[in-house]
Every structure is written in structure tokens, then in C-alpha cells.
Design a protein around this motif. Structure first.
Motif, PDB file in Angstrom:
ATOM      1  N   GLU A  41       0.835  -1.208   0.000  1.00 14.10           N
ATOM      2  CA  GLU A  41       0.000   0.000   0.000  1.00 14.10           C
ATOM      3  C   GLU A  41       0.871   1.260   0.000  1.00 14.10           C
ATOM      4  O   GLU A  41       0.529   2.263  -0.622  1.00 14.10           O
ATOM      5  CB  GLU A  41      -0.959   0.017   1.195  1.00 14.10           C
ATOM      6  CG  GLU A  41      -2.029  -1.048   1.152  1.00 14.10           C
ATOM      7  CD  GLU A  41      -3.046  -0.867   0.026  1.00 14.10           C
ATOM      8  OE1 GLU A  41      -3.137   0.238  -0.563  1.00 14.10           O
ATOM      9  OE2 GLU A  41      -3.757  -1.839  -0.273  1.00 14.10           O
ATOM     10  N   ARG A  42       1.987   1.210   0.690  1.00 14.29           N
ATOM     11  CA  ARG A  42       2.891   2.356   0.732  1.00 14.29           C
ATOM     12  C   ARG A  42       3.624   2.543  -0.591  1.00 14.29           C
ATOM     13  O   ARG A  42       3.669   3.649  -1.120  1.00 14.29           O
ATOM     14  CB  ARG A  42       3.899   2.198   1.874  1.00 14.29           C
ATOM     15  CG  ARG A  42       3.274   2.344   3.263  1.00 14.29           C
ATOM     16  CD  ARG A  42       4.291   2.108   4.362  1.00 14.29           C
ATOM     17  NE  ARG A  42       5.347   3.090   4.347  1.00 14.29           N
ATOM     18  CZ  ARG A  42       5.299   4.302   4.914  1.00 14.29           C
ATOM     19  NH1 ARG A  42       4.209   4.687   5.551  1.00 14.29           N
ATOM     20  NH2 ARG A  42       6.334   5.117   4.855  1.00 14.29           N
ATOM     21  N   THR A  43       4.182   1.473  -1.100  1.00 21.82           N
ATOM     22  CA  THR A  43       5.032   1.614  -2.292  1.00 21.82           C
ATOM     23  C   THR A  43       4.238   1.965  -3.543  1.00 21.82           C
ATOM     24  O   THR A  43       4.755   2.681  -4.402  1.00 21.82           O
ATOM     25  CB  THR A  43       5.892   0.360  -2.533  1.00 21.82           C
ATOM     26  OG1 THR A  43       5.047  -0.777  -2.677  1.00 21.82           O
ATOM     27  CG2 THR A  43       6.874   0.140  -1.389  1.00 21.82           C
ATOM     28  N   ILE A  44       2.987   1.527  -3.650  1.00 24.24           N
ATOM     29  CA  ILE A  44       2.209   1.909  -4.838  1.00 24.24           C
ATOM     30  C   ILE A  44       1.833   3.389  -4.797  1.00 24.24           C
ATOM     31  O   ILE A  44       1.383   3.942  -5.791  1.00 24.24           O
ATOM     32  CB  ILE A  44       0.952   1.026  -5.051  1.00 24.24           C
ATOM     33  CG1 ILE A  44      -0.050   1.178  -3.908  1.00 24.24           C
ATOM     34  CG2 ILE A  44       1.349  -0.424  -5.291  1.00 24.24           C
ATOM     35  CD1 ILE A  44      -1.381   0.470  -4.144  1.00 24.24           C
ATOM     36  N   ARG A  45       2.047   4.013  -3.656  1.00 28.27           N
ATOM     37  CA  ARG A  45       1.784   5.448  -3.508  1.00 28.27           C
ATOM     38  C   ARG A  45       3.093   6.235  -3.335  1.00 28.27           C
ATOM     39  O   ARG A  45       3.103   7.327  -2.769  1.00 28.27           O
ATOM     40  CB  ARG A  45       0.846   5.684  -2.325  1.00 28.27           C
ATOM     41  CG  ARG A  45      -0.559   5.156  -2.583  1.00 28.27           C
ATOM     42  CD  ARG A  45      -1.392   5.206  -1.324  1.00 28.27           C
ATOM     43  NE  ARG A  45      -2.745   4.762  -1.550  1.00 28.27           N
ATOM     44  CZ  ARG A  45      -3.135   3.479  -1.508  1.00 28.27           C
ATOM     45  NH1 ARG A  45      -2.258   2.522  -1.262  1.00 28.27           N
ATOM     46  NH2 ARG A  45      -4.382   3.164  -1.718  1.00 28.27           N
ATOM     47  N   ASP A  46       4.177   5.645  -3.804  1.00 29.46           N
ATOM     48  CA  ASP A  46       5.505   6.283  -3.784  1.00 29.46           C
ATOM     49  C   ASP A  46       6.000   6.633  -2.387  1.00 29.46           C
ATOM     50  O   ASP A  46       6.655   7.644  -2.171  1.00 29.46           O
ATOM     51  CB  ASP A  46       5.530   7.536  -4.673  1.00 29.46           C
ATOM     52  CG  ASP A  46       5.322   7.192  -6.135  1.00 29.46           C
ATOM     53  OD1 ASP A  46       5.828   6.135  -6.571  1.00 29.46           O
ATOM     54  OD2 ASP A  46       4.652   7.968  -6.839  1.00 29.46           O
ATOM     55  N   ARG A  47       5.684   5.775  -1.432  1.00 26.45           N
ATOM     56  CA  ARG A  47       6.239   5.924  -0.082  1.00 26.45           C
ATOM     57  C   ARG A  47       7.199   4.778   0.160  1.00 26.45           C
ATOM     58  O   ARG A  47       7.021   3.685  -0.361  1.00 26.45           O
ATOM     59  CB  ARG A  47       5.116   5.911   0.955  1.00 26.45           C
ATOM     60  CG  ARG A  47       4.306   7.202   0.935  1.00 26.45           C
ATOM     61  CD  ARG A  47       2.942   6.983   1.525  1.00 26.45           C
ATOM     62  NE  ARG A  47       2.173   8.199   1.663  1.00 26.45           N
ATOM     63  CZ  ARG A  47       1.420   8.720   0.711  1.00 26.45           C
ATOM     64  NH1 ARG A  47       1.359   8.156  -0.481  1.00 26.45           N
ATOM     65  NH2 ARG A  47       0.725   9.820   0.930  1.00 26.45           N
ATOM     66  N   LYS A 118      -5.667   4.170   7.777  1.00 31.08           N
ATOM     67  CA  LYS A 118      -5.021   4.389   6.478  1.00 31.08           C
ATOM     68  C   LYS A 118      -3.941   5.468   6.611  1.00 31.08           C
ATOM     69  O   LYS A 118      -2.842   5.330   6.064  1.00 31.08           O
ATOM     70  CB  LYS A 118      -6.067   4.801   5.448  1.00 31.08           C
ATOM     71  CG  LYS A 118      -5.518   5.051   4.061  1.00 31.08           C
ATOM     72  CD  LYS A 118      -6.662   5.416   3.110  1.00 31.08           C
ATOM     73  CE  LYS A 118      -6.156   5.631   1.703  1.00 31.08           C
ATOM     74  NZ  LYS A 118      -7.285   5.918   0.777  1.00 31.08           N
ATOM     75  N   ALA A 119      -4.258   6.533   7.351  1.00 31.43           N
ATOM     76  CA  ALA A 119      -3.289   7.617   7.544  1.00 31.43           C
ATOM     77  C   ALA A 119      -2.018   7.086   8.214  1.00 31.43           C
ATOM     78  O   ALA A 119      -0.907   7.484   7.843  1.00 31.43           O
ATOM     79  CB  ALA A 119      -3.910   8.735   8.371  1.00 31.43           C
ATOM     80  N   ASN A 120      -2.163   6.199   9.204  1.00 34.00           N
ATOM     81  CA  ASN A 120      -0.985   5.613   9.840  1.00 34.00           C
ATOM     82  C   ASN A 120      -0.174   4.792   8.848  1.00 34.00           C
ATOM     83  O   ASN A 120       1.046   4.892   8.790  1.00 34.00           O
ATOM     84  CB  ASN A 120      -1.381   4.728  11.019  1.00 34.00           C
ATOM     85  CG  ASN A 120      -1.638   5.514  12.279  1.00 34.00           C
ATOM     86  OD1 ASN A 120      -1.206   6.647  12.427  1.00 34.00           O
ATOM     87  ND2 ASN A 120      -2.364   4.907  13.202  1.00 34.00           N
ATOM     88  N   ILE A 121      -0.849   3.950   8.075  1.00 33.92           N
ATOM     89  CA  ILE A 121      -0.146   3.092   7.120  1.00 33.92           C
ATOM     90  C   ILE A 121       0.599   3.922   6.086  1.00 33.92           C
ATOM     91  O   ILE A 121       1.731   3.597   5.717  1.00 33.92           O
ATOM     92  CB  ILE A 121      -1.129   2.110   6.446  1.00 33.92           C
ATOM     93  CG1 ILE A 121      -1.572   1.049   7.470  1.00 33.92           C
ATOM     94  CG2 ILE A 121      -0.518   1.459   5.209  1.00 33.92           C
ATOM     95  CD1 ILE A 121      -2.683   0.131   6.989  1.00 33.92           C
ATOM     96  N   LEU A 122      -0.003   5.004   5.633  1.00 32.62           N
ATOM     97  CA  LEU A 122       0.591   5.791   4.541  1.00 32.62           C
ATOM     98  C   LEU A 122       1.431   6.977   5.003  1.00 32.62           C
ATOM     99  O   LEU A 122       2.036   7.664   4.173  1.00 32.62           O
ATOM    100  CB  LEU A 122      -0.513   6.282   3.601  1.00 32.62           C
ATOM    101  CG  LEU A 122      -1.340   5.196   2.929  1.00 32.62           C
ATOM    102  CD1 LEU A 122      -2.406   5.813   2.037  1.00 32.62           C
ATOM    103  CD2 LEU A 122      -0.456   4.237   2.155  1.00 32.62           C
ATOM    104  N   SER A 123       1.510   7.221   6.296  1.00 31.98           N
ATOM    105  CA  SER A 123       2.239   8.384   6.802  1.00 31.98           C
ATOM    106  C   SER A 123       3.695   8.379   6.355  1.00 31.98           C
ATOM    107  O   SER A 123       4.410   7.383   6.513  1.00 31.98           O
ATOM    108  CB  SER A 123       2.186   8.423   8.329  1.00 31.98           C
ATOM    109  OG  SER A 123       2.993   9.480   8.818  1.00 31.98           O
ATOM    110  N   THR A 124       4.140   9.512   5.828  1.00 30.22           N
ATOM    111  CA  THR A 124       5.549   9.644   5.442  1.00 30.22           C
ATOM    112  C   THR A 124       6.429   9.910   6.659  1.00 30.22           C
ATOM    113  O   THR A 124       7.654   9.856   6.556  1.00 30.22           O
ATOM    114  CB  THR A 124       5.736  10.773   4.411  1.00 30.22           C
ATOM    115  OG1 THR A 124       5.219  11.991   4.957  1.00 30.22           O
ATOM    116  CG2 THR A 124       5.017  10.443   3.113  1.00 30.22           C
TER     117      THR A 124
END
Length: 150
Positions: A41-47, A118-124
């Protein structure tokens, strides 16, 4: 031709036989799937992918065990202790209770449908994650603790 008919009949018979329910995966296998799908989920959103943290993992496993014992989900009470012990300047937590048929992928999908999780998972902000899972009474009690070093 007779042989082909026999093979087709046997193959059809094998497909029709119900298979026993699969055994639940080990906690390690379940968490490996959670990690894979969280980082996907992170890498497909460039994280960047989250690195594993043994320190955060100890807290996550303890929290999963507390929730399983209590039979309810709740957040860690003392985040400051996690920050001090693991040397963090930022931290967060996702918790869940999932039925035994759920997969690691399923619990990540569930979290991704919740804005806060979701915000936790994707947080930069976060660079590390520790996870814990306990299976009790056919349910998975799952915790992710996120962090960034001071």
C-alpha cells in the motif's frame, strides 16, 4: 479414448470432493502477510517501505496479547513509554480484531477503509513498524506500532 474418459472422470471427481478447512496460519505467517500488504500500500503510492523494528514489535505483541486476553480491542495506554524505550520522536498504532478466516491481506484492506488507520499506514513520518498478532477463540488480535527514530 477410454483412457481419456477415465482421466476426465477422475479429474472431475477430485474437483467435486470438498476439501477440509485450512488450518489457520501461524502468527509469523499471518504477520508476514500483513507486512507485505502494508508495504505494498505504501510503495504503490511512492512511499518507502517500513523497516521492521524489534523494539516496536515487542510492544505490538504485548498489546495483541492484552487485547486477546480482554476479548476487546483498545489502544496502548502508555505511548510515551514506547517512545522512550524505542528512541522515537513520532509513533502511532493500528489495532484490529479479525475473524479466523481473515488473512493478513484482509486486515490491511480493512485498515485501508478507515481514514485514521489508512493515515498511519501511509504516513511519510513513519519509517519503522513492529507488529503482533495473537489468535484466540477463532479470532486474530492484530497490532501495528509505527515509529520514527529521534
Amino acid at each position: 479414448m477410454v483412457l481419456l474418459t477415465v482421466l476426465v472422470t477422475l479429474a472431475a471427481g477430485v474437483v467435486a470432493v470438498p476439501t477440509p478447512a485450512q488450518a489457520a496460519p501461524s502468527a509469523a505467517a499471518y504477520l508476514a502477510e500483513v507486512r507485505t500488504h502494508t508495504n505494498h500500500e505504501r510503495t504503490i503510492r511512492d512511499r518507502r517501505a517500513l523497516a521492521n523494528s524489534a523494539c516496536l514489535g515487542r510492544f505490538a505483541r504485548a498489546q495483541a496479547a492484552r487485547m486477546a486476553k480482554a476479548g476487546r480491542i483498545f489502544h496502548t495506554q502508555d505511548f510515551a513509554a514506547i517512545g522512550r524505550t524505542c528512541g522515537l520522536r513520532a509513533w502511532g498504532e493500528n489495532v484490529a480484531q479479525a475473524t479466523g478466516s481473515d488473512t493478513g491481506r484482509g486486515v490491511v484492506a480493512m485498515w485501508m477503509r478507515s481514514s485514521g488507520h489508512k493515515a498511519n499506514i501511509l504516513s511519510t513520518t513513519y519509517r519503522h513498524v513492529g507488529m503482533g498478532a495473537v489468535r484466540r477463540d477463532g479470532k486474530w488480535w492484530v497490532v501495528q506500532v509505527f515509529g520514527r527514530a529521534a
